[in-house]
Design a protein around this motif. Structure first.
Motif, PDB file in Angstrom:
ATOM      1  N   VAL A  17      78.115 -20.612  73.881  1.00  0.00           N
ATOM      2  CA  VAL A  17      78.347 -20.202  72.493  1.00  0.00           C
ATOM      3  C   VAL A  17      78.884 -18.772  72.525  1.00  0.00           C
ATOM      4  O   VAL A  17      78.340 -17.912  73.223  1.00  0.00           O
ATOM      5  CB  VAL A  17      77.042 -20.281  71.681  1.00  0.00           C
ATOM      6  N   TYR A  18      79.954 -18.506  71.773  1.00  0.00           N
ATOM      7  CA  TYR A  18      80.585 -17.188  71.832  1.00  0.00           C
ATOM      8  C   TYR A  18      81.152 -16.777  70.478  1.00  0.00           C
ATOM      9  O   TYR A  18      81.433 -17.598  69.619  1.00  0.00           O
ATOM     10  CB  TYR A  18      81.710 -17.187  72.890  1.00  0.00           C
ATOM     11  N   THR A  60      91.197  -9.162  74.082  1.00  0.00           N
ATOM     12  CA  THR A  60      90.269 -10.117  73.484  1.00  0.00           C
ATOM     13  C   THR A  60      89.047 -10.312  74.374  1.00  0.00           C
ATOM     14  O   THR A  60      89.085 -10.042  75.577  1.00  0.00           O
ATOM     15  CB  THR A  60      90.945 -11.487  73.254  1.00  0.00           C
ATOM     16  N   VAL A  61      87.979 -10.804  73.765  1.00  0.00           N
ATOM     17  CA  VAL A  61      86.767 -11.169  74.493  1.00  0.00           C
ATOM     18  C   VAL A  61      86.087 -12.290  73.718  1.00  0.00           C
ATOM     19  O   VAL A  61      86.185 -12.356  72.492  1.00  0.00           O
ATOM     20  CB  VAL A  61      85.809  -9.962  74.698  1.00  0.00           C
ATOM     21  N   ARG A  62      85.450 -13.189  74.460  1.00  0.00           N
ATOM     22  CA  ARG A  62      84.578 -14.197  73.857  1.00  0.00           C
ATOM     23  C   ARG A  62      83.170 -13.781  74.241  1.00  0.00           C
ATOM     24  O   ARG A  62      82.690 -14.109  75.323  1.00  0.00           O
ATOM     25  CB  ARG A  62      84.908 -15.591  74.400  1.00  0.00           C
ATOM     26  N   ALA A  63      82.515 -13.045  73.359  1.00  0.00           N
ATOM     27  CA  ALA A  63      81.221 -12.430  73.670  1.00  0.00           C
ATOM     28  C   ALA A  63      80.077 -13.387  73.410  1.00  0.00           C
ATOM     29  O   ALA A  63      80.078 -14.114  72.414  1.00  0.00           O
ATOM     30  CB  ALA A  63      81.035 -11.175  72.821  1.00  0.00           C
ATOM     31  N   SER A  64      79.082 -13.344  74.298  1.00  0.00           N
ATOM     32  CA  SER A  64      77.843 -14.047  73.984  1.00  0.00           C
ATOM     33  C   SER A  64      77.262 -13.359  72.747  1.00  0.00           C
ATOM     34  O   SER A  64      77.486 -12.169  72.506  1.00  0.00           O
ATOM     35  CB  SER A  64      76.890 -14.018  75.169  1.00  0.00           C
ATOM     36  N   GLY A 117      82.292 -19.904  68.279  1.00  0.00           N
ATOM     37  CA  GLY A 117      82.769 -21.144  68.893  1.00  0.00           C
ATOM     38  C   GLY A 117      81.862 -21.571  70.029  1.00  0.00           C
ATOM     39  O   GLY A 117      80.897 -20.887  70.375  1.00  0.00           O
ATOM     40  N   GLU A 118      82.207 -22.717  70.607  1.00  0.00           N
ATOM     41  CA  GLU A 118      81.445 -23.231  71.744  1.00  0.00           C
ATOM     42  C   GLU A 118      82.418 -23.863  72.731  1.00  0.00           C
ATOM     43  O   GLU A 118      83.377 -24.523  72.338  1.00  0.00           O
ATOM     44  CB  GLU A 118      80.426 -24.281  71.290  1.00  0.00           C
TER      45      GLU A 118
END
Length: 150
Positions: free
Chosen positions: A140-141, A111-115, A134-135
């Motif tokens: 913010v990602y 998984t990744v929370r990408a900009s 999401g934030e």
């Protein structure tokens, strides 16, 4: 192509500098002060140092004795950081770092929370959207997921 190797404690200031330079160039302009401050604390050299002692793998791309990129794999299942020096972007360094970390993935899904500006890059690497934007503390990602090769 730069040499990719595990990070050492004496690399931490350079790792932090690369992440902050890339973040400030590409991501910071779209975020609130809170988001910029959150990233600054996460990307500080001492924060990387603490994570290096945990279940995190940090690899660096080195060119002519200078760190030009970094990738961080958290707990074998989450891509926590992937940044390339702005002066060296577009040369395949980020993709090489991503490929170098793949054999260390221990979960079926990475998984990744990408900009938001990086979503297209992750999609080129084979990631798929995995939920809504999401934030977290002003960052913010877009969640993305990658089916790791078994």
């Amino acid at each position: 192509m730069p040499r990719i190797r595990p990070a050492h404690a004496d690399d931490l200031p350079a790792i932090s500098a690369v992440c902050l330079a890339a973040f400030n160039a590409a991501v910071a302009p779209s975020l609130s002060e809170a988001g910029i401050a959150t990233f600054g604390s996460v990307a500080a050299a001492d924060a990387f140092g603490a994570r290096l002692q945990g279940d995190n793998l940090i690899l660096v791309a080195e060119h002519e004795a200078r760190i030009v990129g970094v990738v961080e794999l958290k707990e074998g299942r989450h891509l926590a950081m992937l940044f390339v020096d702005p002066a060296c972007q577009g040369q395949g360094i980020g993709h090489a770092l991503f490929e170098a970390v793949l054999p260390q993935v221990r979960d079926p899904v990475l998984t990744v929370r990408a900009s938001l500006n990086a979503v297209a890059t992750y999609q080129r690497y084979g990631f798929a959207l995995d939920g809504d934007v999401g934030e977290f503390n002003g960052l913010v990602y877009q969640p993305l997921a990658y089916a790791a090769p078994s």
